[in-house]
Design a protein around this motif. Structure first.
Motif, short mmCIF file in Angstrom:
data_model
loop_
_atom_site.label_atom_id
_atom_site.label_comp_id
_atom_site.label_asym_id
_atom_site.label_seq_id
_atom_site.Cartn_x
_atom_site.Cartn_y
_atom_site.Cartn_z
N ILE A 175 97.64 60.74 50.51
CA ILE A 175 96.23 60.59 50.15
C ILE A 175 95.43 60.09 51.35
O ILE A 175 94.33 60.57 51.66
CB ILE A 175 96.07 59.61 48.96
N LEU A 176 96.00 59.12 52.06
CA LEU A 176 95.33 58.61 53.26
C LEU A 176 95.13 59.70 54.30
O LEU A 176 94.11 59.75 54.99
CB LEU A 176 96.16 57.46 53.86
N VAL A 177 96.13 60.59 54.40
CA VAL A 177 96.08 61.65 55.41
C VAL A 177 95.14 62.78 55.00
O VAL A 177 94.27 63.20 55.78
CB VAL A 177 97.49 62.20 55.69
N PHE A 178 95.30 63.28 53.77
CA PHE A 178 94.58 64.49 53.38
C PHE A 178 93.27 64.22 52.63
O PHE A 178 92.46 65.13 52.46
CB PHE A 178 95.48 65.38 52.53
N HIS A 179 93.07 62.99 52.17
CA HIS A 179 91.82 62.65 51.49
C HIS A 179 91.28 61.33 52.07
O HIS A 179 91.16 60.33 51.36
CB HIS A 179 92.04 62.52 49.98
N PRO A 180 90.96 61.34 53.35
CA PRO A 180 90.55 60.09 54.01
C PRO A 180 89.29 59.47 53.43
O PRO A 180 89.16 58.25 53.41
CB PRO A 180 90.34 60.51 55.48
N VAL A 181 88.35 60.30 52.96
CA VAL A 181 87.12 59.75 52.38
C VAL A 181 87.44 59.00 51.09
O VAL A 181 86.99 57.86 50.88
CB VAL A 181 86.09 60.87 52.10
N LEU A 182 88.24 59.62 50.22
CA LEU A 182 88.66 58.96 48.98
C LEU A 182 89.43 57.69 49.30
O LEU A 182 89.19 56.64 48.69
CB LEU A 182 89.54 59.92 48.16
N ALA A 183 90.35 57.79 50.26
CA ALA A 183 91.16 56.63 50.63
C ALA A 183 90.29 55.49 51.16
O ALA A 183 90.48 54.32 50.82
CB ALA A 183 92.19 57.03 51.67
N ARG A 184 89.29 55.86 52.00
CA ARG A 184 88.41 54.83 52.54
C ARG A 184 87.63 54.14 51.44
O ARG A 184 87.50 52.91 51.43
CB ARG A 184 87.44 55.46 53.55
N ASN A 185 87.11 54.91 50.50
CA ASN A 185 86.34 54.32 49.39
C ASN A 185 87.20 53.36 48.57
O ASN A 185 86.75 52.28 48.19
CB ASN A 185 85.78 55.42 48.49
N ILE A 186 88.44 53.78 48.30
CA ILE A 186 89.35 52.92 47.53
C ILE A 186 89.64 51.63 48.28
O ILE A 186 89.59 50.53 47.72
CB ILE A 186 90.67 53.67 47.23
N LEU A 187 89.91 51.75 49.58
CA LEU A 187 90.25 50.58 50.38
C LEU A 187 89.06 49.64 50.55
O LEU A 187 89.21 48.41 50.47
CB LEU A 187 90.78 51.02 51.76
N VAL A 188 87.86 50.20 50.75
CA VAL A 188 86.67 49.37 50.90
C VAL A 188 86.38 48.61 49.61
O VAL A 188 86.12 47.40 49.63
CB VAL A 188 85.45 50.22 51.31
N LYS A 189 86.44 49.32 48.49
CA LYS A 189 86.19 48.66 47.19
C LYS A 189 87.23 47.58 46.91
O LYS A 189 86.93 46.50 46.40
CB LYS A 189 86.17 49.69 46.08
N GLY A 190 88.49 47.90 47.25
CA GLY A 190 89.55 46.91 47.05
C GLY A 190 89.35 45.68 47.93
O GLY A 190 89.54 44.54 47.48
N MET A 191 88.91 45.92 49.17
CA MET A 191 88.66 44.81 50.10
C MET A 191 87.50 43.94 49.60
O MET A 191 87.58 42.70 49.61
CB MET A 191 88.33 45.37 51.48
N LEU A 192 86.44 44.57 49.13
CA LEU A 192 85.29 43.82 48.61
C LEU A 192 85.67 43.02 47.36
O LEU A 192 85.22 41.88 47.18
CB LEU A 192 84.15 44.79 48.28
N LEU A 193 86.51 43.62 46.51
CA LEU A 193 86.96 42.91 45.30
C LEU A 193 87.76 41.67 45.67
O LEU A 193 87.57 40.59 45.09
CB LEU A 193 87.80 43.85 44.44
#
Length: 349
Positions: A175-193
């Motif tokens: 997912i990180l490799v082939f869907h970087p935008v989705l992965a970034r959104n998940i990681l940013v939201k997780g970091m903010l949480l």
């Protein structure tokens, strides 16, 4: 100073786990009898087992060399073998094999290999390494029901957990490799949480680090999309590399002049142990690997189960640790020295 403290902590943890493993495995056992059985093992069968371990380490070095070549970077195979040895040594002594790739990146940097290139190469090595294990584990799960209930009945919860963790790991990386935008959104939201929950302190540079990390995955995706044949060859070598490691146990089995169990059965049993422990936060799966071996290999080694476990783990983990340690020392005194620098121009800047 921080790195020294971390190294010391890892070393203490390794020694503690080793001491507990030795006590748990050998407490109350007939140690003189075990040593006599090991002494009677036929060394002619153990030598090919050692060669399997060397092939295991060498296999990754060939993969690294081949991927370097695909980036038009000329680096000697002997240097790639040192990169591979460094990775296996630090993976063996750190929880969840977390120390291997950072140290490989360090030594590759000493050889003046571009950090983006070396990071992508090691990312591909990790994905294929885990992917092969997932394929073997799910293959056993889907097509080996009789095998599961004959040999793995007692460890099925651990085996299922191992498959689940490996599938999760590979899926997350893809997912990180082939869907970087989705992965970034998940990681940013997780970091903010985590910051809102005061689990993480709010730091401005953390997002910048995240963006830098995502660039690695974008580069990896671009490479995978344009080098499908290369990836196919890497998967084939990785599969042979894994099978060689598992086959070392069959040579141990034959060193005791035992018969009646096919090489494929023993290879699959050893693969089952690897699937079960690969993602657990223990150096080299220490402790749990020995416990699982003693349970599932009992019908195979029978009265020689303890000597069989000692020799099998001696080759598959401690032998790998020793061989890779020797070449890690060699890497320390040779890598980055004048005359060893790589040649060529990579396609990733």
């Amino acid at each position: 100073m921080e790195n020294r403290k971390k190294t010391a902590a890892n070393l203490i943890f390794l020694i503690a786990i080793f001491a507990l493993t030795v006590y748990g495995v050998f407490h109350g056992e007939d140690l003189p009898g075990m040593m006599a059985a090991i002494g009677a093992a036929d060394i002619r069968w153990l030598i090919p087992g050692v060669l399997c371990i060397v092939f295991f380490i060498w296999g990754e070095s060939i993969i690294i060399w081949y991927l370097m070549y695909s980036f038009r970077i000329s680096v000697r195979k002997s240097i790639c073998f040192l990169f591979s040895s460094v990775g296996f040594f630090f993976s063996c002594i750190t929880p969840s094999a977390s120390g291997g790739q950072p140290m490989q990146l360090y030594y590759m940097k000493k050889e003046r290999i571009s950090l983006p290139v070396s990071t992508v190469i090691l990312m591909i090595v990790t994905i294929t390494y885990k992917f092969v294990l997932v394929v073997v584990g799910t293959g056993i799960l889907l097509f080996g029901r009789g095998f599961l209930h004959t040999y793995l009945e007692e460890i099925l919860p651990v085996f299922y957990l191992g498959i689940a963790l490996n599938v999760f790991c590979v899926t997350a990386m893809l997912i990180l490799v082939f869907h970087p935008v989705l992965a970034r959104n998940i990681l940013v939201k997780g970091m903010l949480l985590l910051e809102r929950c005061h689990i993480l302190k709010k730091k401005e540079h953390r997002l910048k680090h995240l963006e830098d990390s995502m660039e690695v995955y974008r580069n990896t995706a671009a490479y995978l999309g344009t080098h499908k044949l290369v990836i196919g060859k890497v998967l084939a070598v990785t599969f042979m590399q894994r099978m060689a490691l598992f086959a070392a146990t069959w040579f141990v089995y034959r060193s005791f002049h035992l018969t009646g169990t096919s090489p494929m059965t023993i290879i699959l049993l050893q693969a089952s142990v690897a699937v079960s422990v690969d993602m657990l936060p223990l150096p080299g799966g220490m402790g749990i690997s020995e416990a699982l071996f003693l349970k599932i290999f009992q019908p195979v080694f029978k009265g020689l189960i303890l000597p069989g476990m000692v020799l099998s783990r001696g080759l598959g983990y401690y032998g790998e640790l020793f061989i890779s340690a020797v070449f890690t020392v060699l890497a320390q005194v040779t890598i980055g020295k004048k005359g060893h620098n790589v040649q060529g121009q990579s396609r990733i800047k």
